[in-house]
Scaffold this active site. Structure first.
Site, mmCIF file in Angstrom:
data_model
loop_
_atom_site.group_PDB
_atom_site.id
_atom_site.type_symbol
_atom_site.label_atom_id
_atom_site.label_comp_id
_atom_site.label_asym_id
_atom_site.label_seq_id
_atom_site.Cartn_x
_atom_site.Cartn_y
_atom_site.Cartn_z
ATOM 1 N N ARG A 54 0.846 -1.213 0.000
ATOM 2 C CA ARG A 54 0.000 0.000 0.000
ATOM 3 C C ARG A 54 0.877 1.257 0.000
ATOM 4 O O ARG A 54 0.551 2.256 -0.607
ATOM 5 C CB ARG A 54 -0.965 -0.034 1.195
ATOM 6 C CG ARG A 54 -1.750 1.253 1.379
ATOM 7 C CD ARG A 54 -3.059 1.066 2.161
ATOM 8 N NE ARG A 54 -2.968 0.215 3.323
ATOM 9 C CZ ARG A 54 -2.420 0.580 4.496
ATOM 10 N NH1 ARG A 54 -1.918 1.786 4.665
ATOM 11 N NH2 ARG A 54 -2.377 -0.270 5.514
ATOM 12 N N TYR B 125 -17.728 16.225 -15.786
ATOM 13 C CA TYR B 125 -18.061 14.799 -15.750
ATOM 14 C C TYR B 125 -19.033 14.568 -14.584
ATOM 15 O O TYR B 125 -18.725 14.940 -13.455
ATOM 16 C CB TYR B 125 -16.783 13.955 -15.601
ATOM 17 C CG TYR B 125 -17.067 12.516 -15.257
ATOM 18 C CD1 TYR B 125 -17.835 11.722 -16.100
ATOM 19 C CD2 TYR B 125 -16.607 11.954 -14.069
ATOM 20 C CE1 TYR B 125 -18.142 10.410 -15.773
ATOM 21 C CE2 TYR B 125 -16.897 10.636 -13.748
ATOM 22 C CZ TYR B 125 -17.663 9.880 -14.604
ATOM 23 O OH TYR B 125 -17.966 8.581 -14.276
ATOM 24 N N ASP C 286 -8.950 17.928 -15.579
ATOM 25 C CA ASP C 286 -9.206 16.515 -15.872
ATOM 26 C C ASP C 286 -8.787 16.282 -17.323
ATOM 27 O O ASP C 286 -9.439 16.754 -18.255
ATOM 28 C CB ASP C 286 -10.698 16.202 -15.662
ATOM 29 C CG ASP C 286 -10.999 14.709 -15.834
ATOM 30 O OD1 ASP C 286 -10.283 14.041 -16.608
ATOM 31 O OD2 ASP C 286 -11.952 14.214 -15.206
ATOM 32 N N LYS D 244 -9.466 4.932 -19.507
ATOM 33 C CA LYS D 244 -9.874 5.310 -20.867
ATOM 34 C C LYS D 244 -8.675 5.200 -21.819
ATOM 35 O O LYS D 244 -8.173 4.119 -22.012
ATOM 36 C CB LYS D 244 -10.479 6.712 -20.855
ATOM 37 C CG LYS D 244 -11.384 6.998 -19.650
ATOM 38 C CD LYS D 244 -12.616 6.107 -19.589
ATOM 39 C CE LYS D 244 -13.489 6.515 -18.409
ATOM 40 N NZ LYS D 244 -14.554 5.599 -18.123
#
Ligand SMILES: Cc1ncc(COP(=O)(O)O)c(C=O)c1O
Length: 386
Positions: free
Chosen positions: A52, A107, A179, A204
């Site tokens: 982590r 978005y 973004d 994406k």
């Protein structure tokens, strides 16, 4: 004479490829270990401790993306389990009472998260049309800590001048986050234009094959906000898993070939749709009459693979067009090799400002002629009925 620095396309083609000192492997190894042996001295030093907190495959992806956005060590990156996990971590790193200025065409997931969760945490937000810079100036408040931008916006493909927006945000004491999911560093590098942070849903275009979920934030070095995000990443654990990091590293190596083809296909499709009798409006910044065309030409290296169009009629007509497509797949998301078509208003969290007759298209890598004939045939019944 010193060698010129390699072009972005060259850096992408070899993204993350540093021959492994032990095996000579040219492509990055995938490290799945969740824990690492503690040296006998008891001191881990700079070594890995626990996945982590740090993992070699994740570190490689983060360093690669930071370098692609802003070379020469001027940026840092943190990778998360999804684009929305990255968004959530930005919001968690802000403080109660802080205000965020969103674009009115943001978005929808970002708007929804702020509305549904972070309002209760004391974060406030408002929305403004960021193509109108006077309206942006007027919407800033003393407590505005972050201006959030998307250009092209989702789903109306509005274009915002990032250099001007960065100046306005900084004059007001706020940071600018962009973004960059739709553009990738190949088409637009906001940090070079004055932004402080860039967020990507690597799900994406960066991954590029609709087979992984990952988010990343790249920040100009030395930002306190990013230090808090890093602490949340390591301490709260919305981290990207190593296999997703490895898939995105693999995706990056073909990005330089994919993005120009996405853009060329989208341009062809936009031009074909523009004159179609069943189409009311086409939103694509590559069209010379798009209101943001000149700015896009200036700040982007290509107009991208996303476009939207409004059919003549309402939601039923738009849904009918999507239903008649044979080649376009009806699905949400974007940035894969396959073309997708989507009725946005019915997938977005409600209420939404998205027009009911709008279809959003992620233009894939198929032959443009096939895409054009698929959509024009799907539009035909509307044109014939007129
Ligand atoms: C522009 C944009 N930002 C962020 C996200 C969220 O990313 P993810 O789906 O990886 O959580 C999306 C997802 O569609 C997006 O389109």
């Amino acid at each position: 004479m010193p060698n010129a620095p390699p072009h972005l396309g060259t850096r992408l083609a070899q993204a993350g490829c540093h021959p492994d000192p032990q095996t000579g492997a040219l492509t990055p190894p995938l490290h799945l270990a969740s824990t690492f042996e503690r040296p006998a001295s008891g001191d881990y030093g700079d070594g890995y401790v626990y996945a982590r907190w740090g993992n070699p495959t994740r570190d490689l992806l983060e360093a690669t993306l930071a370098d692609l956005e802003y070379p020469d060590g001027g940026a840092e990156a943190a990778a998360f389990a999804s684009g929305m996990a990255a968004v959530m971590t930005v919001l968690q790193a802000l403080r109660p009472g802080d205000h965020i200025l969103l674009p009115d065409d943001v978005y929808h997931g970002v708007r929804h998260l702020l509305r549904s969760t972070f309002a209760d945490w004391g974060l406030t937000y408002s929305e403004v049309d960021q193509t109108d810079l006077d309206a942006v100036r007027a919407a800033l408040r003393p407590e505005t800590k972050l201006v959030w931008a998307e250009t092209p916006s989702n789903p109306l493909l509005k274009i915002t001048n990032l250099e001007a927006l960065a100046e306005i945000a900084h004059d007001a004491g706020a940071l600018l986050l962009v973004d960059g999911t739709w553009t990738t560093p190949l088409l637009q590098r906001p940090l070079e234009l004055g932004a402080d942070l860039v967020l990507h849903s690597a799900t994406k275009y960066l991954g590029g094959h609709s087979d992984t979920l990952l988010g990343v934030v790249v920040a100009r070095s030395g930002l306190d906000l990013f230090e808090r995000m890093r602490a949340l990443q390591k301490g709260a654990g919305a981290v990207a898993d190593p296999f997703a990091c490895w898939l995105v590293l693999r995706g990056l190596r073909s990005l330089g070939a994919r993005m120009p083809l996405h853009s060329r296909n989208a341009q062809r499709l936009a031009e074909a749709l523009r004159g179609h009798p069943a189409v009311e409006a086409v939103h694509y910044p590559g069209l010379p009459d798009h209101p943001g065309h000149a700015i896009a030409q200036e700040q982007m290296d290509g107009f991208g693979g996303m476009l939207a169009f409004q059919v003549r009629g309402g939601a039923d007509e738009a849904l009918g067009v999507a239903a008649r497509c044979r080649l376009f797949r009806r699905a949400t998301s974007l940035g894969g090799t396959e073309s997708l078509i989507e009725h946005r208003a019915s997938i977005e969290s409600q209420p939404t400002p998205t027009p009911q007759n709008l279809l959003r298209v992620s233009v894939g890598l198929e032959h443009a002629d096939d895409l054009i004939s698929d959509l024009t045939e799907a539009l035909h019944p509307i044109a014939a009925a007129r």
